[in-house]
Motif scaffolding. Structure first.
Motif, PDB file in Angstrom:
ATOM      1  N   GLN A  11       0.856   3.765  -1.596  1.00  0.00           N
ATOM      2  CA  GLN A  11       1.706   2.634  -1.280  1.00  0.00           C
ATOM      3  C   GLN A  11       1.219   1.402  -2.027  1.00  0.00           C
ATOM      4  O   GLN A  11       0.058   1.046  -1.974  1.00  0.00           O
ATOM      5  N   GLN A  12       2.129   0.765  -2.737  1.00  0.00           N
ATOM      6  CA  GLN A  12       1.749  -0.427  -3.483  1.00  0.00           C
ATOM      7  C   GLN A  12       2.886  -1.407  -3.456  1.00  0.00           C
ATOM      8  O   GLN A  12       4.045  -1.017  -3.360  1.00  0.00           O
ATOM      9  N   LYS A  13       2.575  -2.703  -3.605  1.00  0.00           N
ATOM     10  CA  LYS A  13       3.649  -3.669  -3.767  1.00  0.00           C
ATOM     11  C   LYS A  13       3.659  -4.214  -5.193  1.00  0.00           C
ATOM     12  O   LYS A  13       4.680  -4.647  -5.676  1.00  0.00           O
ATOM     13  N   ARG A  14       2.540  -4.174  -5.861  1.00  0.00           N
ATOM     14  CA  ARG A  14       2.431  -4.758  -7.183  1.00  0.00           C
ATOM     15  C   ARG A  14       2.750  -3.699  -8.223  1.00  0.00           C
ATOM     16  O   ARG A  14       2.188  -2.622  -8.205  1.00  0.00           O
ATOM     17  N   ASP A  38      10.592 -11.045 -17.090  1.00  0.00           N
ATOM     18  CA  ASP A  38       9.639 -10.907 -15.996  1.00  0.00           C
ATOM     19  C   ASP A  38       9.948  -9.589 -15.300  1.00  0.00           C
ATOM     20  O   ASP A  38      11.042  -9.398 -14.775  1.00  0.00           O
ATOM     21  N   LYS A 107      13.547  -7.571  -3.488  1.00  0.00           N
ATOM     22  CA  LYS A 107      12.358  -6.793  -3.812  1.00  0.00           C
ATOM     23  C   LYS A 107      11.944  -5.952  -2.617  1.00  0.00           C
ATOM     24  O   LYS A 107      11.949  -6.424  -1.482  1.00  0.00           O
ATOM     25  N   LYS A 115      11.263   6.802  -2.787  1.00  0.00           N
ATOM     26  CA  LYS A 115      11.969   7.579  -1.767  1.00  0.00           C
ATOM     27  C   LYS A 115      13.466   7.577  -2.066  1.00  0.00           C
ATOM     28  O   LYS A 115      14.140   8.602  -1.955  1.00  0.00           O
ATOM     29  N   GLU A 164      12.495   1.163   5.127  1.00  0.00           N
ATOM     30  CA  GLU A 164      11.096   1.533   4.908  1.00  0.00           C
ATOM     31  C   GLU A 164      10.414   1.912   6.212  1.00  0.00           C
ATOM     32  O   GLU A 164       9.562   2.784   6.258  1.00  0.00           O
TER      33      GLU A 164
ATOM     34  N   HIS B  19      -0.878  -9.467  -0.122  1.00  0.00           N
ATOM     35  CA  HIS B  19      -1.225  -8.334   0.752  1.00  0.00           C
ATOM     36  C   HIS B  19      -2.189  -8.880   1.776  1.00  0.00           C
ATOM     37  O   HIS B  19      -3.211  -9.426   1.433  1.00  0.00           O
ATOM     38  N   ALA B 139      -3.633  -3.493  -0.698  1.00  0.00           N
ATOM     39  CA  ALA B 139      -2.938  -3.842  -1.933  1.00  0.00           C
ATOM     40  C   ALA B 139      -2.752  -2.633  -2.832  1.00  0.00           C
ATOM     41  O   ALA B 139      -1.950  -2.665  -3.754  1.00  0.00           O
ATOM     42  N   GLY B 140      -3.499  -1.572  -2.594  1.00  0.00           N
ATOM     43  CA  GLY B 140      -3.343  -0.399  -3.439  1.00  0.00           C
ATOM     44  C   GLY B 140      -4.050  -0.513  -4.775  1.00  0.00           C
ATOM     45  O   GLY B 140      -3.680   0.157  -5.734  1.00  0.00           O
ATOM     46  N   TYR B 227       0.714   3.478   7.970  1.00  0.00           N
ATOM     47  CA  TYR B 227       1.657   4.235   7.145  1.00  0.00           C
ATOM     48  C   TYR B 227       2.286   5.396   7.891  1.00  0.00           C
ATOM     49  O   TYR B 227       2.930   6.243   7.281  1.00  0.00           O
TER      50      TYR B 227
END
Lengths: 181, 230
Positions: A11-14, A38, A107, A115, A164, B19, B139-140, B227
């Protein structure tokens, strides 16, 4: 027995640019023959004006600062600035290019995009039965939605964001309530 | 029962870079793992630190490194401006984080970790270390190992107290803080305030390594809970 390869889903947001990923970029600058986009990574990506279908030196694409572009990465590694194009290997656009007017960009996390892009995703099928809409999914966590009215667009946005953390049951209940109204 | 949990996501600022992890240490629970029988249960303080991690993001040209990510830690005290103590703690945290973050995967980028002290009831540095690790996890970012912080207080009579309260810290002869890595429980960082013998330091280290197991289990449970719905 397979080849022994594992796919680890984390799991990541960046977003980190990867070659071949299709992403939604926002034009931030026009520098000569190249647009700066961007894409949500650590560096802006570059997009040449010739990388559109049917673009020549005389026939330039009409791209303004602030436009949304759906394209894929041809160069994306940790050492170089990422480069995008809006044509595939045969020169056709195949759905890429400037995303039209209106609609709504938002976003989400990268896991949700993966998914939604899975082959048999029920979420999109169920939503399409609710209202007709246009949808563009970028691997960098950006989603662009356009439905007939602003209200319908916002409803779809909220459902996608909530997907989510909702189980399939809760989602079906929410959609049933909406289609009942 | 440990009350620590991963807090909610705050609304994304600027480009959705935040995060957030909240780490709460309840002293009463952690005192159960101390070697000496804890006498003061009346003092139930909470040490809590809010951590926010930004990155990998674009770095200023003056700060970027050509081969790896530039890691920066900012520690904000509860009241007042950051002083020399905060700066020295920032350096300790930065060196610990640099040891585990795989910065070579993101050259010429900047990773910023901002820690805000919400309340301080003792063992602040180890709480900051735990919050930092959870922020990195959340943050992963690619990590070589996890780490946790454990504080030991060496009392005048030689007994060892883990995760001391503020009062126990003041009465102690020496305070030792260790950052322990999750792979093979090796020491990433050790800092001491006060005086102690080498044997006593070894004993504190052994106690801290045993305590680290519980903290890593807590990490695992928090992440699992976070999660479980996805």
């Amino acid at each position: 027995a397979g080849g022994g390869a594992y796919w680890v889903d984390s799991q990541q947001k960046r977003y980190v640019p990867v070659k071949g990923d299709h992403v939604i970029g926002i034009v931030t600058a026009k520098a000569g023959d190249v647009f700066r986009l961007d894409v949500g990574g650590s560096e802006p990506a570059s997009l040449s004006y010739l990388a559109f279908e049917g673009a020549t030196k005389r026939n330039r694409p009409n791209v303004q600062v602030g436009d949304l572009i759906y394209g894929q990465f041809v160069v994306a590694n940790k050492d170089m600035e990422p480069e995008m194009v809006c044509i595939d290997s045969s020169g056709k656009s195949s759905g890429m290019g400037i995303i039209g007017q209106d609609g709504f960009l938002f976003k989400v996390s990268l896991g949700l995009i993966r998914k939604l892009l899975a082959p048999k995703c029920e979420i999109i099928q169920e939503l399409s039965q609710l209202y007709p809409f246009e949808l563009v999914l970028g691997m960098n966590g950006r989603i662009w939605v356009k439905a007939k009215t602003v209200q319908q667009t916002l409803i779809i946005v909220n459902i996608l964001e909530a997907c989510e953390y909702m189980t399939a049951e809760q989602r079906k209940q929410a959609l049933a309530k909406l289609s009942g109204n | 029962m440990l009350q620590g949990y991963l807090g909610e996501y705050t609304a994304p600022l600027i480009h959705g870079l935040i995060h957030v992890a909240v780490r709460l240490c309840r002293d009463a629970w952690l005192q159960r793992r101390a070697q000496a029988a804890p006498e003061e249960r009346g003092e139930r303080g909470d040490t809590s630190v809010l951590a926010g991690l930004y990155g990998p993001a674009e770095a200023k040209v003056s700060k970027e490194l050509p081969d790896r990510a530039a890691l920066e830690v900012l520690l904000r005290p509860k009241v007042g401006l950051p002083g020399v103590l905060e700066r020295s703690r920032e350096q300790l945290l930065r060196q610990t984080c640099e040891a585990v973050v795989l910065g070579v995967l993101h050259p010429r980028t900047a990773i910023s970790l901002v820690l805000q002290v919400l309340s301080d009831a003792g063992s602040l540095l180890s709480c900051c270390l735990n919050a930092a690790c959870m922020a990195l996890l959340d943050a992963g970012l690619p990590l070589a190992a996890l780490f946790c912080g454990v504080t030991c207080a060496l009392q005048p009579d030689g007994t060892i107290l883990l995760d001391p309260t503020a009062r126990q810290e003041q009465e102690a002869r020496a305070i030792l803080t260790f950052a322990i890595a999750s792979s093979d429980r090796k020491v990433l960082m050790a800092t001491t305030k006060g005086s102690c013998s080498v044997e006593e330091m070894q004993q504190c280290l052994a106690a801290a390594q045993r305590a680290a197991d519980t903290i890593f289990q807590f990490y695992r449970d928090s992440v699992r809970r976070r999660y479980s719905k996805c």
